[in-house]
Design an enzyme around this catalytic site. Structure first.
Site, PDB file in Angstrom:
ATOM      1  N   HIS A   1      32.420  18.212  48.380  1.00 14.03           N
ATOM      2  CA  HIS A   1      31.368  18.294  49.370  1.00 14.03           C
ATOM      3  C   HIS A   1      31.388  17.071  50.280  1.00 14.03           C
ATOM      4  O   HIS A   1      31.965  16.026  49.949  1.00 14.03           O
ATOM      5  CB  HIS A   1      30.009  18.423  48.678  1.00 14.03           C
ATOM      6  CG  HIS A   1      29.795  19.759  48.055  1.00 14.03           C
ATOM      7  ND1 HIS A   1      28.609  20.143  47.480  1.00 14.03           N
ATOM      8  CD2 HIS A   1      30.621  20.827  47.919  1.00 14.03           C
ATOM      9  CE1 HIS A   1      28.707  21.371  47.016  1.00 14.03           C
ATOM     10  NE2 HIS A   1      29.923  21.803  47.269  1.00 14.03           N
TER      11      HIS A   1
ATOM     12  N   GLU B   1      29.062  15.017  50.950  1.00 10.58           N
ATOM     13  CA  GLU B   1      28.437  13.855  50.321  1.00 10.58           C
ATOM     14  C   GLU B   1      29.428  13.131  49.413  1.00 10.58           C
ATOM     15  O   GLU B   1      29.471  11.892  49.381  1.00 10.58           O
ATOM     16  CB  GLU B   1      27.209  14.286  49.502  1.00 10.58           C
ATOM     17  CG  GLU B   1      26.098  14.921  50.314  1.00 10.58           C
ATOM     18  CD  GLU B   1      26.224  16.419  50.430  1.00 10.58           C
ATOM     19  OE1 GLU B   1      25.211  17.090  50.632  1.00 10.58           O
ATOM     20  OE2 GLU B   1      27.363  16.933  50.314  1.00 10.58           O
TER      21      GLU B   1
ATOM     22  N   CYS C   1      23.244  19.511  47.307  1.00  2.78           N
ATOM     23  CA  CYS C   1      23.123  20.378  46.141  1.00  2.78           C
ATOM     24  C   CYS C   1      22.762  19.518  44.925  1.00  2.78           C
ATOM     25  O   CYS C   1      22.812  18.291  44.986  1.00  2.78           O
ATOM     26  CB  CYS C   1      24.431  21.125  45.909  1.00  2.78           C
ATOM     27  SG  CYS C   1      25.798  20.067  45.378  1.00  2.78           S
TER      28      CYS C   1
ATOM     29  N   CYS D   1      25.563  16.966  43.917  1.00  2.00           N
ATOM     30  CA  CYS D   1      25.670  15.832  44.833  1.00  2.00           C
ATOM     31  C   CYS D   1      24.473  14.902  44.704  1.00  2.00           C
ATOM     32  O   CYS D   1      24.613  13.682  44.820  1.00  2.00           O
ATOM     33  CB  CYS D   1      25.797  16.328  46.275  1.00  2.00           C
ATOM     34  SG  CYS D   1      27.392  17.117  46.634  1.00  2.00           S
TER      35      CYS D   1
END
Length: 437
Positions: free
Chosen positions: A69, A71, A100, A103
């Site tokens: 992701h 992040e 999410c 993360c």
């Protein structure tokens, strides 16, 4: 086997205008927008003598065998670019989707590594905001001290100016804020403590009560019970004899809290730091922390947000002592007055090291407003500096060493504040107050 971590990669400098318009609008249900974009800004401080910033954009990275992701891409890149954990960083994210749960957990671990890092997250949309697991992830970020908010028009314009390759095209807000009101209200609802998905915990025993504290800890940590943010603060304050915080470095305290009329060499920028202690009337320390101005948000406003989360029990009285480098501006003074008025169970005292723009009429009015509303504003003297040193500085058991002429500077600022707060001393109309003492 070590868990897979993404390798550091360089971020993009800017994104295409069409990409920004498609992926960043405040929408409730954004079909077809499977990618997440993270625009970031990192501010570092070298003893506050100068400010550097690093900007860029990350996007979801997809491998045939592992997903990464945006992040996670940033966290990996940051660890590679900024390996020094003890330095001070101010990081701002502008996200197309909120983090999410996975993360969120990684961000919390990341903040444990970088104890002197402040993170602000402005997200355009809330990812699976109806799912309790995703809501819990946002609450964990909030509990870790992350500022969370929905992107506003000013935030979109900031992204357009700094992260979009607009080639001179003017920013247009059209269709960007369609779901802002709903998303802002939903985020506030998620971060508030009274959700049905969470169980209320019993309050911890008061100091001195004839109760076995282990029985209370066992009850509130029973497996299967979702944690509640307010009760988590109570649990932390109960288990720890001294609430934890990130202490200030000695050099930062002396430079930022110094009450000299002029900045001594080497020159540096004086910023607003606010250190506070939250206590019960009998003197029991509940919480303490040191806050600093954030992007578009003064330290006083961050302080109000923190205290709101810590003092939801209106039946219990609390006393708060604030040590602040600069006295509040007119806007913050008004907000502090309104906050204390709406929360009569709070008692607030403010000690300022210096007076901010004290020669301007509206700044004087702000100080008078605080004083007239029952919020004492005083100037820090040697006892306050020593108390602030003991409670908020990583002094390594060293005693506070006053800088030259500390008492003289303090007395001079006290005289100035006294003239401002005395009703007869209307400096706008009565020039006789300018006479020498």
């Amino acid at each position: 086997m070590e868990p897979w971590r993404p390798s550091p990669r360089n971020p993009m400098d800017r994104i295409d205008p069409n990409t920004f318009r498609f992926h960043f609008p405040n929408l409730l249900y954004a079909s077809g927008r499977k990618l997440c974009y993270l625009c970031f800004q990192v501010e570092t401080e070298d003893y506050f003598s100068c400010d550097d910033s690093d900007r860029g954009v990350f996007r979801n990275k997809v491998h045939p065998w592992a997903r990464c992701h945006a992040e996670q891409c940033f966290l990996s890149w940051f660890r590679d670019q900024y390996p020094y954990r003890d330095e001070y960083y101010n990081v701002t994210w502008f996200l197309s989707w909120s983090p999410c749960p996975t993360c969120a957990e990684e961000v919390v671990e990341f903040l444990e590594e970088y104890r002197n890092l402040t993170l602000s997250i402005f997200t355009s949309r809330l990812y699976y905001f109806w799912d309790p697991n995703y809501q819990e992830g946002l609450c964990k970020l909030w509990d870790a001290g992350v500022q969370l908010d929905i992107m506003s028009c000013d935030d979109f314009k900031h992204c357009w100016d700094n992260f979009v390759d607009h080639k001179g095209m003017r920013f247009r807000r059209r269709n960007l804020l369609k779901g802002y009101d709903f998303l802002a209200a939903k985020l506030q609802e998620i971060l508030s403590p009274g959700q049905q998905r969470k169980r209320d915990w019993p309050f911890p025993p008061r100091p001195g009560a004839q109760v076995d504290p282990r029985s209370w800890v066992q009850e509130v940590t029973e497996p299967g019970i979702n944690t509640r943010r307010h009760s988590l603060h109570l649990l932390v304050s109960f288990l720890l004899p001294r609430p934890t915080m990130n202490p200030l470095q000695e050099v930062i305290f002396c430079r930022q809290f110094g009450n000299q009329h002029r900045v001594p060499k080497p020159y540096y920028r004086r910023k607003t730091y606010l250190c506070y202690q939250l206590k019960l009337p009998e003197g029991t320390l509940i919480h303490k922390d040191c806050l600093r101005n954030k992007k578009k948000r003064h330290a006083e406003m961050c302080f109000i947000d923190k205290i709101k989360a810590l003092t939801r029990d209106t039946s219990q009285r609390f006393e708060i002592i604030c040590y602040i480098t600069w006295s509040p501006c007119p806007f913050c003074a008004e907000e502090l007055v309104a906050f204390v008025k709406d929360n009569p169970h709070l008692s607030l005292r403010i000690f300022a090291s210096r007076l901010y723009v004290h020669w301007r009429w509206k700044y004087q009015q702000g100080l008078r407003h605080l004083h007239a509303s029952g919020i004492p504003v005083a100037v820090m003297s040697l006892p306050e500096f020593e108390d602030c040193w003991r409670n908020f500085v990583d002094h390594q058991d060293r005693s506070f060493q006053p800088w030259p002429n500390l008492d003289q500077y303090s007395k001079s600022i006290k005289r100035r504040l006294g003239k401002i707060l005395t009703p007869l001393n209307d400096l706008r109309n009565d020039f006789r107050n300018l006479k020498l003492e």
